[in-house]
Design an enzyme around this catalytic site. Structure first.
Site, short mmCIF file in Angstrom:
data_model
loop_
_atom_site.label_atom_id
_atom_site.label_comp_id
_atom_site.label_asym_id
_atom_site.label_seq_id
_atom_site.Cartn_x
_atom_site.Cartn_y
_atom_site.Cartn_z
N LYS A 183 96.23 30.97 -30.85
CA LYS A 183 97.02 30.68 -32.05
C LYS A 183 96.04 30.35 -33.16
O LYS A 183 95.28 29.40 -33.06
CB LYS A 183 97.96 29.51 -31.83
CG LYS A 183 98.73 29.08 -33.08
CD LYS A 183 99.50 27.79 -32.84
CE LYS A 183 100.29 27.35 -34.08
NZ LYS A 183 99.43 27.04 -35.23
N ALA A 210 94.93 29.57 -37.30
CA ALA A 210 95.41 28.86 -38.49
C ALA A 210 96.05 29.85 -39.46
O ALA A 210 95.60 30.99 -39.60
CB ALA A 210 94.25 28.13 -39.17
N GLU A 237 88.29 19.06 -30.86
CA GLU A 237 87.21 18.82 -31.82
C GLU A 237 87.88 18.63 -33.16
O GLU A 237 88.46 19.56 -33.71
CB GLU A 237 86.23 19.98 -31.88
CG GLU A 237 84.98 19.60 -32.68
CD GLU A 237 84.51 20.67 -33.62
OE1 GLU A 237 84.45 20.40 -34.85
OE2 GLU A 237 84.21 21.78 -33.17
N CYS A 276 82.55 22.17 -39.80
CA CYS A 276 82.86 21.09 -38.86
C CYS A 276 81.71 20.08 -38.80
O CYS A 276 81.94 18.88 -38.77
CB CYS A 276 83.10 21.65 -37.47
SG CYS A 276 84.50 22.79 -37.36
#
Length: 460
Positions: free
Chosen positions: A156, A158, A230, A264
């Protein structure tokens, strides 16, 4: 009734792509097909699974000329940087290379009476929820080893990078991976929660916001489905008095600003020894003033828009609050700053940890720089965060970096580099950054479960 997911391009605010979500019944049916296909997939020889996955990776690479401008339109990264295939391929290739050893049986002992060993067996159906900021590289971190280990995968993606999952499964299917073994689903939050709560998956890997990770864990509560997360970050850099100043400035500022700060493990706060502080700030400001903010489809652009206006609004709010509290902003407003997704990169000094820009995740092109006088002061400031993904230490002394690293609350300690994911090392975090670990041999251990065999040969 399904919903319509819309990818709004940060370039001009237009709808770039839209897809209908699956309703609950169709979503459970898709997950059921993944479960039905898993045993046959796991029964294939390991080398066959490796070869099919790597053929899928190559097929993604063959699309790169289309992918690069598509990413620019979806999330704003300038085309000059060439997309993500280098890291995408590097990570998958490394995981393929260690698969045989990582998944090998662990021999405990055998004699004429007993044979004892531990196997690594796949969980079953792995659900990967991938983010928009590095949509290909973050997805492949789990997709490749999960498939190689014998799991089936449901992806899935974004909404901001709506087309990435479609491209990935199309490439892998063209290479021979069966359709039910690797699926891309368009799902609403409610249906996603229903699938997790309904035990449609045997392992969940989520990369995204803290709130999103909490929602995943709530959905899985009581199911005993492992959830690997995360989440947020506020990664620090620490420049010691013996650092290579030019290398530290170049790397840390790039780590703070690349991809419009939407990384990130991007650098969000920097602590510089007082002996180097003034020179560091001056060099940092010079670098940032040289950026060109503009349309990411222009090969001259070095800094594109943020992926969404609301992300840019949050960064502007953090900067404004800091300046109101006494921080000094060093970068004048760029001509390309439109007050929306196109945002002037910013360097702030005279900042404190009372300011949100030094506490909350910014995930944008802003960094605060503070002066420190000792390792103890820097360590205390680096640990003064709810997050713990990476820290970047700048010194010529490896032993010193190791000692400081032992005291820092992070998943990764860098020395003289930043913002890089080495597939040989476990990608992990602590505190509100989440739990779990991807890549490396530990990535395979997390995507499988141990199964012990205690075989008694003689009963008389």
């Amino acid at each position: 009734m399904g919903q319509v997911l819309k990818c709004i391009s940060p370039i001009d605010g237009s709808v770039f792509a839209e897809r209908d979500t699956l309703d609950r019944d169709a979503a459970f049916a898709a997950a059921g097909r993944a479960r039905a296909a898993q045993a046959d997939w796991a029964a294939r020889p390991l080398q066959e699974r490796i070869d099919l996955v790597m053929a899928g990776v190559a097929a993604v690479g063959a699309m790169n000329d289309e992918i690069v401008p598509e990413l620019a339109r979806m999330m704003g990264r300038p085309v000059r940087y060439g997309g993500e295939f280098g890291g995408f391929s590097e990570r998958a290739t490394y995981m393929a290379g260690i698969a045989r050893d990582a998944l090998a049986d662990i021999a405990v002992g055998e004699d004429e009476t007993f044979k004892r060993y531990i196997k690594r067996v796949p969980h079953g159906v792995v659900f990967v929820v991938a983010p928009w900021n590095y949509p290909y590289m973050t997805a492949i971190n789990t997709v490749a080893p999960a498939l190689i280990a014998g799991n089936t995968v449901v992806l899935k993606h974004a909404t901001q990078t709506l087309l990435v999952g479609e491209r990935m499964v199309r490439a892998f299917h063209s290479a021979g991976v069966p359709e039910d073994v690797f699926q891309n689903l368009f799902l609403s939050h409610d249906v996603t929660n229903d699938l997790i709560a309904g035990k449609a998956f045997d392992f969940v890997n989520f990369t995204g916001s803290v709130a999103g990770g909490q929602a995943m864990e709530r959905a899985a509560a009581g199911t005993f489905t492992p959830v690997s997360t995360e989440l947020g970050g506020k990664d620090p850099g620490y420049v010691m008095e013996d650092a290579d100043l030019d290398a530290a400035v170049d790397t840390l500022i790039d780590g703070a600003m690349f991809n419009s700060g939407q990384c990130c493990c991007g650098i969000e706060r920097i602590y510089v020894h007082e002996s180097l502080y003034d020179d560091f700030v001056a060099k940092a400001v010079e670098i940032v003033r040289g950026y060109k903010l503009g349309n990411p489809l222009d090969p001259e652009t070095t800094l594109g828009p943020m992926a969404n206006v609301r992300f840019a609004d949050e960064v502007r709010a953090q900067i404004a609050e800091a300046v109101a509290g006494g921080a000094v902003a060093h970068i004048e407003t760029f001509a390309g700053d439109d007050g929306g997704a196109y945002l002037t990169p910013q360097i702030l000094t005279n900042v404190t940890h009372d300011m949100r820009v030094m506490r909350d995740e910014s995930f944008g092109p802003v960094v605060g720089i503070m002066k420190v006088s000792s390792d103890d002061e820097a360590i205390a400031l680096m640990n003064d965060s709810e997050f713990g993904l990476t820290a970047s230490l700048w010194t010529r002394d490896v032993a010193r970096a190791e000692r400081i690293g032992d005291r820092i609350e992070t998943g990764t300690v860098f020395m003289n580099r930043a913002d890089y994911l080495d597939p040989g090392l476990c990608w992990t975090g602590c505190k509100n950054t989440g739990r779990g670990g991807g890549l490396s041999i530990i990535g395979y251990h997390n995507l499988t479960r141990p199964k012990s065999y205690h075989l008694k040969k003689v009963t008389g």
